[in-house]
Motif scaffolding. Structure first.
Motif, short mmCIF file in Angstrom:
data_model
loop_
_atom_site.label_atom_id
_atom_site.label_comp_id
_atom_site.label_asym_id
_atom_site.label_seq_id
_atom_site.Cartn_x
_atom_site.Cartn_y
_atom_site.Cartn_z
N MET A 90 8.99 8.99 0.53
CA MET A 90 8.98 9.69 1.82
C MET A 90 7.62 10.31 2.09
SD MET A 90 11.90 8.92 2.84
CE MET A 90 11.92 9.88 4.36
N LYS A 91 7.02 10.90 1.04
CA LYS A 91 5.69 11.50 1.19
C LYS A 91 4.64 10.44 1.53
CE LYS A 91 6.49 15.34 -2.03
NZ LYS A 91 6.13 15.91 -3.36
N ALA A 92 4.81 9.25 0.95
CA ALA A 92 3.83 8.18 1.17
C ALA A 92 3.79 7.75 2.63
CB ALA A 92 4.16 6.98 0.28
N LEU A 124 0.83 -1.20 0.00
CA LEU A 124 0.00 0.00 0.00
C LEU A 124 0.87 1.26 0.00
CD1 LEU A 124 -2.81 -1.03 2.51
CD2 LEU A 124 -3.08 -0.61 0.05
N ARG A 125 1.98 1.24 0.72
CA ARG A 125 2.90 2.38 0.71
C ARG A 125 3.47 2.60 -0.68
NH1 ARG A 125 1.71 5.54 4.91
NH2 ARG A 125 1.72 4.39 6.87
N THR A 126 3.78 1.50 -1.37
CA THR A 126 4.27 1.62 -2.74
C THR A 126 3.20 2.24 -3.64
OG1 THR A 126 5.68 -0.34 -2.48
CG2 THR A 126 5.16 0.33 -4.73
N TYR A 154 8.23 4.22 -11.69
CA TYR A 154 8.92 3.83 -10.47
C TYR A 154 8.63 4.87 -9.39
CZ TYR A 154 11.54 0.32 -13.09
OH TYR A 154 11.90 -0.76 -13.86
N ALA A 155 8.47 4.39 -8.19
CA ALA A 155 8.24 5.31 -7.08
C ALA A 155 9.55 6.01 -6.74
CB ALA A 155 7.72 4.55 -5.87
N SER A 156 9.57 7.34 -6.87
CA SER A 156 10.78 8.10 -6.58
C SER A 156 10.99 8.20 -5.07
CB SER A 156 10.69 9.50 -7.18
OG SER A 156 9.65 10.24 -6.56
N LEU A 157 12.23 8.47 -4.66
CA LEU A 157 12.53 8.58 -3.23
C LEU A 157 11.70 9.67 -2.55
CD1 LEU A 157 14.14 7.68 -0.80
CD2 LEU A 157 15.99 9.22 -1.52
#
Length: 253
Positions: free
Chosen positions: A201-203, A79-81, A194-197
Motif C-alpha cells: 500500500m505504501k509503494a 517497480l511497485r513490487t 516478501y512484500a507485506s500488504l
C-alpha cells in the motif's frame, strides 16, 4: 565519506513457475496471457540494497535506492513490487509491448541513468531467466569505466572498500574494490523478503518517473536478429538453480 546512491535494475520476465513455450511463428517465446513477475536474481539485488541500509553496513549510510526497469507499461507492476520490498522510487523506461532491447542497449540506458542520478553503486542480477544473456552488468562496467564484481554470494564494506565474494571451482574468491562499483548478484547472496500488504500500500504512493529512450538520448537499435526459435524451451528457472545448488552441496562440486 558520501552516502550510497544505489541503482537496482529489475526486469519483468515470465514467472519462474511457468513452463515457457515457443510461439506459433517460431520467432520467440510466447508471452501473451502468460504470468510475469520480477526476475529472481533482481529480487536478490533489491533485498541486498535494503539490507545494506537496514544493517548500516556502509558508514556513510544509504541516501537513495532507485529501482529501474525498461519494458512495456506492465513493467510498472514490477517497480511497485521493488518499492514494496524497500526501494525508495522507480524509473520506468517505457517501450512497446513485445519490443526487446539487447543487453548493450540496456547497459547504455543504465549508464545514462547512473550519470543523471549520480549513482555510485549498481546492484543487478547476474542474468535474467528469459534470455539468460548475463552480459548487462559487465557491459555497464565497461561503458562507465568502473570496477566490477560478478556473481556475488556476499557483499561487505571494510576500510572504505567493497569486498565481494563469489563461488568458483573448488572454493570461494573474494575481490576488493573502491566505489563507484558494479555488482551482479547470485542466488547464495540472500533470501528475498516478501512484500507485506502494508508495504504494498505504501509503494502505491512512491514515485515512478516515466522516461523514454529519446529522453535519455541513447541508441538502442538492435545489432542481432533472431531468425528462428525451435525445440523445447531450456530457460533455467529459480527452482532449477536451487536444485543445482542442493546437488552441489551434496557432491561438494
Amino acid at each position: 565519506m558520501s552516502a550510497l546512491r544505489i541503482l537496482v535494475p529489475v526486469k519483468r520476465v515470465i514467472d519462474y513457475a511457468v513452463k515457457p513455450r515457443v510461439n506459433k511463428a517460431q520467432t520467440a517465446v510466447e508471452t501473451a496471457g502468460v504470468k510475469h513477475s520480477m526476475n529472481p536474481f533482481d529480487e536478490l539485488s533489491i533485498e541486498e540494497s535494503v539490507r545494506i541500509r537496514e544493517k548500516k553496513s556502509y558508514h556513510g549510510g544509504v541516501e537513495d535506492i532507485v529501482a529501474f526497469s525498461c519494458g512495456p507499461p506492465k513493467a510498472a507492476d514490477i517497480l511497485r513490487t521493488a518499492m514494496a520490498m524497500g526501494a525508495d522510487r522507480g524509473i520506468h523506461i517505457e517501450v512497446k509491448d513485445g519490443e526487446d532491447i539487447e543487453p548493450l542497449g540496456i547497459a547504455k540506458l543504465l549508464k545514462a541513468v547512473v550519470e543523471r542520478e549520480k549513482i555510485n553503486l549498481v546492484l543487478l542480477g547476474k542474468q535474467s531467466i528469459d534470455d539468460d544473456s548475463g552480459q548487462t552488468g559487465q557491459m555497464l562496467a565497461g561503458l562507465l569505466g568502473w570496477s566490477q564484481a560478478t556473481q556475488a554470494s556476499s557483499v561487505n564494506f571494510k576500510d572504505g572498500k567493497v569486498e565481494v565474494s563469489q563461488e568458483v571451482d573448488g572454493g570461494n574468491e573474494t575481490v576488493r574494490g573502491a566505489l563507484p562499483m558494479i555488482i551482479t548478484t547470485d542466488l547464495r547472496l540472500n533470501e528475498p523478503r516478501y512484500a507485506s500488504l502494508p508495504n504494498i500500500m505504501k509503494a502505491k504512493k512512491k514515485k515512478i518517473e516515466k522516461l523514454s529512450v529519446v529522453d535519455l538520448g541513447v541508441d538502442v537499435s538492435r545489432k542481432l536478429k533472431t531468425v528462428k526459435v525451435i525445440g523445447k524451451s531450456c530457460i533455467p528457472t529459480r527452482e532449477s538453480y536451487a536444485n543445482e545448488i542442493r546437488t552441489s552441496d551434496k557432491t561438494g562440486r
